[in-house]
Design an enzyme around this catalytic site. Structure first.
Site, PDB file in Angstrom:
ATOM      1  N   TYR A  10       0.839  -1.211   0.000  1.00 36.66           N
ATOM      2  CA  TYR A  10       0.000   0.000   0.000  1.00 36.66           C
ATOM      3  C   TYR A  10       0.874   1.262   0.000  1.00 36.66           C
ATOM      4  O   TYR A  10       0.634   2.201  -0.759  1.00 36.66           O
ATOM      5  CB  TYR A  10      -0.884  -0.063   1.243  1.00 36.66           C
ATOM      6  CG  TYR A  10      -1.853   1.067   1.454  1.00 36.66           C
ATOM      7  CD1 TYR A  10      -3.072   1.092   0.785  1.00 36.66           C
ATOM      8  CD2 TYR A  10      -1.572   2.096   2.356  1.00 36.66           C
ATOM      9  CE1 TYR A  10      -3.982   2.122   1.007  1.00 36.66           C
ATOM     10  CE2 TYR A  10      -2.468   3.121   2.579  1.00 36.66           C
ATOM     11  CZ  TYR A  10      -3.677   3.135   1.911  1.00 36.66           C
ATOM     12  OH  TYR A  10      -4.575   4.150   2.133  1.00 36.66           O
ATOM     13  N   LYS A  68       1.015   4.086  -2.856  1.00 36.49           N
ATOM     14  CA  LYS A  68       0.649   5.474  -2.551  1.00 36.49           C
ATOM     15  C   LYS A  68       1.801   6.432  -2.860  1.00 36.49           C
ATOM     16  O   LYS A  68       1.578   7.584  -3.234  1.00 36.49           O
ATOM     17  CB  LYS A  68       0.208   5.593  -1.088  1.00 36.49           C
ATOM     18  CG  LYS A  68      -1.132   4.908  -0.783  1.00 36.49           C
ATOM     19  CD  LYS A  68      -2.235   5.350  -1.725  1.00 36.49           C
ATOM     20  CE  LYS A  68      -3.631   5.106  -1.155  1.00 36.49           C
ATOM     21  NZ  LYS A  68      -4.695   5.450  -2.134  1.00 36.49           N
TER      22      LYS A  68
HETATM   23  N1  NAD Z   1     -10.000   6.153   5.329  1.00 40.38           N
HETATM   24  C1  NAD Z   1      -8.808   6.651   5.607  1.00 40.38           C
HETATM   25  O1  NAD Z   1      -8.526   7.070   6.745  1.00 40.38           O
HETATM   26  C2  NAD Z   1      -7.762   6.742   4.517  1.00 40.38           C
HETATM   27  C3  NAD Z   1      -6.447   7.071   4.904  1.00 40.38           C
HETATM   28  C4  NAD Z   1      -5.488   7.215   3.913  1.00 40.38           C
HETATM   29  C5  NAD Z   1      -5.827   7.013   2.589  1.00 40.38           C
HETATM   30  N2  NAD Z   1      -7.100   6.654   2.248  1.00 40.38           N
HETATM   31  C6  NAD Z   1      -7.393   6.441   0.838  1.00 40.38           C
HETATM   32  O2  NAD Z   1      -8.616   7.056   0.484  1.00 40.38           O
HETATM   33  C7  NAD Z   1      -9.289   6.268  -0.487  1.00 40.38           C
HETATM   34  C8  NAD Z   1     -10.697   5.938  -0.031  1.00 40.38           C
HETATM   35  O3  NAD Z   1     -10.649   5.183   1.155  1.00 40.38           O
HETATM   36  P1  NAD Z   1     -11.953   4.798   1.992  1.00 40.38           P
HETATM   37  O4  NAD Z   1     -11.538   4.747   3.404  1.00 40.38           O
HETATM   38  O5  NAD Z   1     -13.113   5.630   1.572  1.00 40.38           O
HETATM   39  O6  NAD Z   1     -12.159   3.262   1.478  1.00 40.38           O
HETATM   40  P2  NAD Z   1     -13.498   2.399   1.286  1.00 40.38           P
HETATM   41  O7  NAD Z   1     -13.074   0.979   1.431  1.00 40.38           O
HETATM   42  O8  NAD Z   1     -14.593   2.903   2.172  1.00 40.38           O
HETATM   43  O9  NAD Z   1     -13.900   2.677  -0.223  1.00 40.38           O
HETATM   44  C9  NAD Z   1     -13.100   2.247  -1.290  1.00 40.38           C
HETATM   45  C10 NAD Z   1     -13.982   2.007  -2.495  1.00 40.38           C
HETATM   46  O10 NAD Z   1     -13.144   1.613  -3.592  1.00 40.38           O
HETATM   47  C11 NAD Z   1     -13.830   0.620  -4.324  1.00 40.38           C
HETATM   48  N3  NAD Z   1     -12.875  -0.195  -5.090  1.00 40.38           N
HETATM   49  C12 NAD Z   1     -11.936  -1.035  -4.586  1.00 40.38           C
HETATM   50  N4  NAD Z   1     -11.258  -1.627  -5.590  1.00 40.38           N
HETATM   51  C13 NAD Z   1     -11.769  -1.146  -6.742  1.00 40.38           C
HETATM   52  C14 NAD Z   1     -11.471  -1.364  -8.115  1.00 40.38           C
HETATM   53  N5  NAD Z   1     -10.519  -2.236  -8.486  1.00 40.38           N
HETATM   54  N6  NAD Z   1     -12.174  -0.688  -9.052  1.00 40.38           N
HETATM   55  C15 NAD Z   1     -13.144   0.186  -8.679  1.00 40.38           C
HETATM   56  N7  NAD Z   1     -13.492   0.434  -7.395  1.00 40.38           N
HETATM   57  C16 NAD Z   1     -12.798  -0.235  -6.436  1.00 40.38           C
HETATM   58  C17 NAD Z   1     -14.542  -0.211  -3.276  1.00 40.38           C
HETATM   59  O11 NAD Z   1     -15.621  -0.958  -3.838  1.00 40.38           O
HETATM   60  C18 NAD Z   1     -15.010   0.880  -2.296  1.00 40.38           C
HETATM   61  O12 NAD Z   1     -16.307   1.329  -2.611  1.00 40.38           O
HETATM   62  C19 NAD Z   1      -8.407   5.031  -0.738  1.00 40.38           C
HETATM   63  O13 NAD Z   1      -7.585   5.242  -1.853  1.00 40.38           O
HETATM   64  C20 NAD Z   1      -7.571   4.961   0.511  1.00 40.38           C
HETATM   65  O14 NAD Z   1      -6.352   4.297   0.292  1.00 40.38           O
HETATM   66  C21 NAD Z   1      -8.071   6.512   3.192  1.00 40.38           C
END
Ligand code: NAD
Length: 306
Positions: free
Chosen positions: A165, A169
């Protein structure tokens, strides 16, 4: 919020859940037509379902907005193209792309399988390339240019149990910076958000994180997609909802040049490097030590009370 994106056509990947859903709803509320792209998979990337994207389209439509669903895997070139084509075929252009889709497969580096590495890098890093590639080809021919918005993580600096990851990133930051560098002449800006929010992805993090609701990331995303931010490019912003910070640009900080024959020997490096340019401390080592201590204290307290 209203009207910051009136008339714009915007594609959001990962728009079925969490942060992406919040951004898709906000973009529609701000007047954009939205492609809701989501494969509808589990946190680790399994069991796809088209219902997830459809549900967000229904929410947007019920609120009076305009949206179309695409339920494909963003790591595939043809899906990236399909997402952009959906905007162009329905509304005539693509003005903004937001790459939020992501999965996690946590494992220590020495136990990580090839599949765990490849799948995570594919969804995050290639999942940005497929969209940026297809969108920029259209945007460079549009008089109005466009905006590319990537999603990285504070973990791009380093991660103990998610090297896959973290690597993906870090790649997202470099890919986005390269897009910004190459595409400014076409009126295209490219930036990254490193968010924290309480979602299914963050709920298992074994330490306290500074995070609010997933919808709280949307205002910064909307701003970066809006005309007001057209001059902002090649930036990475942390966003917790209540705190936004800008990251520095990587630059060399100290240098030394060879004394003899213009080329360093091992002995000259060993003698001069420690005193001349030294090394840069990695602040995360101190964080890690503090967290390990807290976790050990918590475990000891739990064992004592059981
Ligand atoms: N939540 C956090 O605190 C956090 C922290 C750092 C980074 N992020 C980043 O923010 C983004 C969103 O995270 P989140 O917490 O909302 O995650 P989440 O799991 O709630 O949502 C992710 C979405 O991506 C979709 N997805 C996964 N693989 C896919 C693919 N191959 N094609 C199309 N859609 C796909 C999933 O179906 C899901 O709806 C991510 O990139 C994550 O790495 C989140």
């Amino acid at each position: 919020m209203s009207g910051h994106l009136t008339g714009k056509n915007i594609a959001v990947t990962g728009a079925g859940n969490g942060i992406g859903r919040g951004i898709a709803l906000a973009c529609a509320a701000e007047g954009a037509n939205v492609v809701v792209a989501d494969y509808g998979v589990s946190l680790d990337g399994h069991d796809p379902s088209s219902e997830v994207a459809d549900a967000v389209v229904a929410e947007i439509t019920a609120a009076g907005g305009t949206a179309v669903a695409v339920a494909g895997d963003v790591s595939r070139m043809e899906v990236g193209q399909q997402i952009i084509d959906t905007a162009v075929d329905n509304w005539g252009s693509i003005d903004g792309v937001v790459c939020v889709a992501g999965i996690v497969r946590e494992r220590m580096l020495f136990n990580m399988s090839e599949e765990e590495f490849d799948d995570v890098v594919a969804v995050h890093l290639k999942g940005h390339f497929t969209l940026y590639r297809a969108a920029s080809a259209v945007m460079r021919k549009q008089e109005s240019g466009g905006s590319l918005l990537g999603f990285t993580s504070g973990a791009f600096v380093a991660s103990t149990a998610q090297a896959n990851y973290s690597a993906a990133k870090g790649g997202v930051v470099s890919l986005t910076r390269s897009a910004a560098f190459a595409l400014r002449r076409y009126g295209i800006n490219a930036n990254c958000i490193a968010p924290t929010a309480m979602t299914r992805m963050s709920e298992n993090v074994p330490f306290e994180i500074e995070a609010g609701a997933p919808e709280d990331i949307a205002p910064l995303a909307v701003y970066l997609l809006s005309d007001a931010a057209r001059e902002i490019t090649a930036q990475t912003y942390t966003c917790t909802g209540s705190r936004i910070a800008v990251w520095n640009q990587p630059v060399e900080v100290r240098e030394m040049t060879a004394n003899t024959d213009g080329v360093f020997t091992v002995d000259e490096i060993a003698e001069r490097l420690p005193v001349s340019i030294g090394h840069e401390e990695m602040p995360m080592f101190a964080d890690l030590e503090r967290r390990m201590k807290e976790m050990a204290e918590q475990k000891a307290a739990e064992e004592a009370s059981s």
